[in-house]
Design an enzyme around this catalytic site. Structure first.
Site, PDB file in Angstrom:
ATOM      1  N   TYR A  89      22.264   6.714  52.635  1.00  0.00           N
ATOM      2  CA  TYR A  89      21.989   8.024  52.007  1.00  0.00           C
ATOM      3  C   TYR A  89      21.353   8.957  53.035  1.00  0.00           C
ATOM      4  CZ  TYR A  89      19.682  11.597  49.178  1.00  0.00           C
ATOM      5  OH  TYR A  89      19.244  12.802  48.682  1.00  0.00           O
ATOM      6  N   CYS A  90      20.321   8.457  53.712  1.00  0.00           N
ATOM      7  CA  CYS A  90      19.579   9.273  54.660  1.00  0.00           C
ATOM      8  C   CYS A  90      20.468   9.702  55.827  1.00  0.00           C
ATOM      9  CB  CYS A  90      18.372   8.469  55.146  1.00  0.00           C
ATOM     10  SG  CYS A  90      17.252   9.432  56.152  1.00  0.00           S
TER      11      CYS A  90
END
Ligand SMILES: NC(=O)c1ccc[n+]([C@@H]2O[C@H](COP(=O)([O-])OP(=O)(O)OC[C@H]3O[C@@H](n4cnc5c(N)ncnc54)[C@H](OP(=O)(O)O)[C@@H]3O)[C@@H](O)[C@H]2O)c1
Length: 236
Positions: free
Chosen positions: A148-149
């Site tokens: 996600y990051c």
């Protein structure tokens, strides 16, 4: 004869932050087009208030291009594009590549292709904006949500590159929220821990993102910038 104002496109606006921003923009008199993947109650309200709602699935190149094709049958100009659609997926052992690919597709491939293919529509509006909704987590990384990051960090990079490519006509900026809204089912312990990560200790709600969006749309000279809306998380 005067032309009707060009619409603002907001992706993933069937609920929460996207829905709130779409409703506030409609209230302010802007025509709005939203994309949605799931039929949700907020869409009916948007339709009643005049928004155009278009199905979009950003999980593959083909479905992103299909959305762009559909969008172009509804408008030949855009005042702004707000890339809000997002997937916050777990990265289960043995299935990491699937989660990574999904989040790459929503957070990077969709904005990349939409920005490339819709630039001529934005060029017919003055002013014209692209706003990427990123995430404050890219500032420091995340040991739990690596994919996600990384995919949101890629979106930050797209902000810089598209701002350079499309200047001076189209401004390209990002908003990087930390905690905005809790998810249903977040328990008291999780909520307390999340609130304690910032010096302000608040979950400010969707209006805080709308305010940032309004600022970026109105600014005559801000481009290639990320507006951090994080309650001062970087101070702790
Ligand atoms: N909420 C927070 O506290 C927070 C914190 C930091 C950053 N942000 C960022 O702020 C933005 C708004 O947050 P939010 O919590 O309101 O977002 P959200 O409700 O989790 O997601 C927004 C929408 O993205 C759509 N979406 C997901 N995968 C998709 C796909 N493959 N194709 C097309 N659409 C897809 C979903 O559409 P459907 O529902 O129609 O399926 C969903 O409603 C996001 O970019 C998020 O990353 C939020």
């Amino acid at each position: 004869m005067t032309q009707p104002p060009a619409p603002i496109l907001i992706t993933g606006a069937s609920q929460r932050v996207g829905l709130h921003c779409a409703l506030r923009l409609l209230e302010a008199g802007h025509p709005v087009i939203v994309s949605y993947r799931s039929e949700r109650p907020g869409l009916q309200t948007l339709r009643e208030r005049g928004a155009v709602t278009l199905f979009a699935d950003f999980s593959s190149e083909a479905s992103i291009l299909a959305f762009i094709g559909e969008l172009k049958t509804h408008t030949d100009s855009l005042r702004a594009i707000v890339h809000n659609a997002s997937a916050w997926l777990k990265e289960p052992a043995g299935d990491e590549a699937q989660a990574f690919t999904q989040m790459f597709s929503v957070h990077m491939l969709a904005p990349y292709l939409i920005n490339l293919h819709c630039a001529p529509l934005l060029e017919r509006s003055s002013p014209a904006d692209i706003v990427h909704i990123s995430d404050d987590v890219t500032r420091k990384g995340s040991s739990n949500h690596i994919a996600y990051c990384a995919s949101k960090a890629g979106l930050d990079s797209l902000t810089l590159s598209f701002a350079a490519r499309y200047a001076p006509h189209i401004k390209v900026n990002a908003i990087a929220p930390a905690l905005v809204l809790f998810n249903e089912g977040d328990d008291a312990a999780y909520r307390a821990k999340a609130l304690a990560k910032s010096v302000m200790g608040v979950a400010p709600g969707s209006e805080a993102i709308y305010q940032g969006l309004r600022y970026l749309l109105q600014s005559p000279c801000v481009t290639g910038t990320t507006l951090t809306v994080n309650g001062g998380r970087h101070l702790k």
